[in-house]
Scaffold this motif. Structure first.
Motif, PDB file in Angstrom:
ATOM      1  N   THR A 240       0.825  -1.211   0.000  1.00 26.39           N
ATOM      2  CA  THR A 240       0.000   0.000   0.000  1.00 26.39           C
ATOM      3  C   THR A 240       0.856   1.257   0.000  1.00 26.39           C
ATOM      4  N   ILE A 241       1.876   1.280   0.839  1.00 28.93           N
ATOM      5  CA  ILE A 241       2.758   2.443   0.922  1.00 28.93           C
ATOM      6  C   ILE A 241       3.508   2.635  -0.389  1.00 28.93           C
ATOM      7  N   LEU A 242       4.046   1.551  -0.937  1.00 27.05           N
ATOM      8  CA  LEU A 242       4.797   1.634  -2.193  1.00 27.05           C
ATOM      9  C   LEU A 242       3.922   2.146  -3.335  1.00 27.05           C
ATOM     10  N   LEU A 243       2.719   1.607  -3.460  1.00 23.92           N
ATOM     11  CA  LEU A 243       1.820   2.050  -4.532  1.00 23.92           C
ATOM     12  C   LEU A 243       1.491   3.533  -4.421  1.00 23.92           C
ATOM     13  N   ASN A 244       1.214   3.986  -3.209  1.00 24.34           N
ATOM     14  CA  ASN A 244       0.899   5.404  -3.021  1.00 24.34           C
ATOM     15  C   ASN A 244       2.100   6.263  -3.341  1.00 24.34           C
ATOM     16  N   ALA A 245       3.281   5.864  -2.853  1.00 22.28           N
ATOM     17  CA  ALA A 245       4.486   6.657  -3.059  1.00 22.28           C
ATOM     18  C   ALA A 245       4.869   6.737  -4.530  1.00 22.28           C
ATOM     19  N   LYS A 246       4.581   5.681  -5.299  1.00 22.92           N
ATOM     20  CA  LYS A 246       4.964   5.654  -6.715  1.00 22.92           C
ATOM     21  C   LYS A 246       3.885   6.217  -7.628  1.00 22.92           C
ATOM     22  N   THR A 247       2.613   5.905  -7.360  1.00 21.63           N
ATOM     23  CA  THR A 247       1.577   6.162  -8.363  1.00 21.63           C
ATOM     24  C   THR A 247       0.620   7.289  -8.037  1.00 21.63           C
ATOM     25  N   GLN A 248       0.592   7.778  -6.783  1.00 26.36           N
ATOM     26  CA  GLN A 248      -0.403   8.803  -6.444  1.00 26.36           C
ATOM     27  C   GLN A 248      -0.212  10.059  -7.285  1.00 26.36           C
ATOM     28  N   ARG A 249       1.056  10.447  -7.503  1.00 27.87           N
ATOM     29  CA  ARG A 249       1.391  11.474  -8.492  1.00 27.87           C
ATOM     30  C   ARG A 249       2.862  11.290  -8.858  1.00 27.87           C
ATOM     31  N   PRO A 250       3.137  10.513  -9.878  1.00 32.46           N
ATOM     32  CA  PRO A 250       4.519  10.119 -10.178  1.00 32.46           C
ATOM     33  C   PRO A 250       5.411  11.238 -10.681  1.00 32.46           C
ATOM     34  N   SER A 251       4.856  12.372 -11.081  1.00 32.93           N
ATOM     35  CA  SER A 251       5.668  13.425 -11.704  1.00 32.93           C
ATOM     36  C   SER A 251       6.250  14.417 -10.707  1.00 32.93           C
ATOM     37  N   VAL A 252       6.131  14.141  -9.403  1.00 29.66           N
ATOM     38  CA  VAL A 252       6.617  15.096  -8.403  1.00 29.66           C
ATOM     39  C   VAL A 252       7.835  14.550  -7.665  1.00 29.66           C
ATOM     40  N   CYS A 253       8.553  15.463  -6.993  1.00 31.45           N
ATOM     41  CA  CYS A 253       9.864  15.102  -6.439  1.00 31.45           C
ATOM     42  C   CYS A 253       9.790  14.174  -5.241  1.00 31.45           C
ATOM     43  N   ASN A 254       8.633  14.059  -4.576  1.00 28.09           N
ATOM     44  CA  ASN A 254       8.563  13.154  -3.426  1.00 28.09           C
ATOM     45  C   ASN A 254       7.960  11.798  -3.779  1.00 28.09           C
ATOM     46  N   ALA A 255       7.850  11.500  -5.078  1.00 29.22           N
ATOM     47  CA  ALA A 255       7.399  10.177  -5.508  1.00 29.22           C
ATOM     48  C   ALA A 255       8.545   9.177  -5.405  1.00 29.22           C
ATOM     49  N   ALA A 256       8.215   7.935  -5.090  1.00 33.51           N
ATOM     50  CA  ALA A 256       9.244   6.890  -4.984  1.00 33.51           C
ATOM     51  C   ALA A 256       9.832   6.588  -6.362  1.00 33.51           C
ATOM     52  N   GLU A 257      11.150   6.392  -6.403  1.00 39.36           N
ATOM     53  CA  GLU A 257      11.838   6.070  -7.654  1.00 39.36           C
ATOM     54  C   GLU A 257      12.612   4.760  -7.569  1.00 39.36           C
TER      55      GLU A 257
END
Length: 413
Positions: A240-257
């Motif tokens: 759940t955490i990974l999906l939110n961090a990657k996909t909630q808004r992938p174009s911003v600097c705090n998204a998971a990479e």
């Protein structure tokens, strides 16, 4: 108006802004919000032109997403200004104070920087956010947006200046700086007129400003943000955490990479995670161990572990231990936001102590690393440097300080 004239006008305005009380600033912020809301139709029309031009030029969709406005995003810009009005005014706060043995009192108080220059790419919401934060912290703002958002930024700045005028505050508190690259160079070299410069954008923009500016710079960095799933993690919570961090808004600097997975949990976690990521449209670029769990995982090149994708792409690696995870992060981090998912308090405390980043998260998505989420109202950016400010920069971070010393005729012996 030529840039130098704008800078001089902003310098004059900064003197007025430094003396405004909270009620005057808050009235101006609400008037700016009202003017921005009233300009919604004009904003959407201008933004449609900018977005169409960007797509015609072959701009990446992640950048187009940052550029695009919707009624909901405009409402967020308006609400951000109102939220700032509800926050305490940092100017005049006493950071510390004491009395010397001879009776002289010493106070360190917060004061505005004066004139703040912001150089930023694409995102037109920065125009409103930065103007509002600068006003509330008593600073005049010189806003240098990218040409890709010029039409949107013009309408935004004009609305904000109308709001200031309606509230009886000088509109010279906010200037949109236009022109070619030579104007950006002038802004970076305007030491004496501009007190601090803040770049917001990709690594190339930030490095160009850091290298080329004679004005002091607060560096906002890129985000190669890692999620480390420890051996003791709860699998469903980690997914759940990974999906939110990657996909909630992938174009911003705090998204998971980048995803790091402890080998002891890989058999239970990776099949579930890869299925969920695939269902969300994420392409995983993994090492051999990660690829062994799914044919959909593509081989990761070495440089991808340094990547800030800003897209639905994710680098992944299986690690032997928390030591290897920490070493990988130390090697590849940009110092933005780093996450551990774990059920071990020992691992959580070690991760928090050893990871060198502006934000460290334990069992929470990196998407929380945001001024609005922190309760700061809007943010001017996320600083990844260590001097003056680090992390989301709200109102206190947009001030400096000075010492006020009061006596009754004492002299030094």
């Amino acid at each position: 108006m030529e840039f130098r004239d704008q800078a001089i006008a902003a310098r004059r305005a900064s003197v007025e802004l430094a003396t405004l009380n909270r009620a005057q600033k808050d009235k101006a912020l609400h008037a700016m919000a009202d003017a921005l809301a009233a300009a919604e139709a004009e904003l959407l029309a201008a933004n449609e032109v900018d977005v169409a031009s960007a797509r015609s030029a072959g701009t990446e969709e992640s950048i187009v997403d940052r550029l695009s406005l919707t009624p909901a995003r405009i409402a967020g810009m308006v609400q951000g200004l109102r939220d700032l009005a509800a926050l305490p005014d940092p100017v005049g706060d006493v950071v510390r104070g004491w009395k010397l043995p001879n009776g002289v009192s010493v106070r360190q108080v917060r004061v505005p920087f004066g004139v703040v220059g912001i150089i930023y790419e694409a995102r037109p919401n920065v125009t409103a956010d930065a103007a509002g934060i600068c006003l509330k912290s008593g600073n005049a703002a010189l806003l240098r947006g990218s040409s890709s958002a010029l039409n949107t930024n013009r309408v935004t700045a004009e609305a904000l200046r109308r709001g200031l005028t309606d509230a009886g505050v000088t509109p010279d508190a906010v200037h949109l700086v236009e022109g070619g690259r030579e104007v950006t160079g002038e802004l970076m070299r305007a030491r004496g007129l501009v007190d601090v410069l803040i770049p917001r954008g990709g690594a190339g923009l930030i490095q160009a400003v850091v290298d080329g500016s004679t004005v002091p710079v607060i560096e906002t960095g890129t985000g190669n943000c890692h999620v480390f799933v420890d051996a003791d993690a709860d699998v469903e919570q980690a997914v759940t955490i990974l999906l939110n961090a990657k996909t909630q808004r992938p174009s911003v600097c705090n998204a998971a990479e980048t995803l790091l997975v402890h080998k002891d949990i890989a058999d239970r976690f990776l099949p579930r995670a890869l299925e969920a990521l695939g269902g969300a449209g994420v392409t995983v670029h993994g090492d051999d161990a990660t690829r062994s769990y799914s044919d959909t995982v593509v081989a990761a090149k070495a440089d991808e572990y340094d990547a800030e994708y800003l897209t639905l792409d994710l680098a992944a690696k299986v690690v032997d231990s928390i030591d290897e995870a920490l070493e990988h992060i130390r090697t590849h981090t940009t110092g933005h936001s780093e996450t551990i998912v774990t059920g071990s308090r020992t691992s959580a405390e070690r991760f928090a102590a050893e990871v060198d980043a502006a934000a460290v998260l334990v069992n929470a998505s990196s998407r929380f690393v945001d001024g609005g989420e922190f309760g700061f109202g809007a943010e001017i950016g996320i600083s990844t440097q260590k001097l003056h400010a680090r992390g989301p920069m709200g109102l206190p971070e947009m001030t400096s300080s000075k010492y006020v010393i009061e006596g009754a005729g004492q002299v030094r012996a």
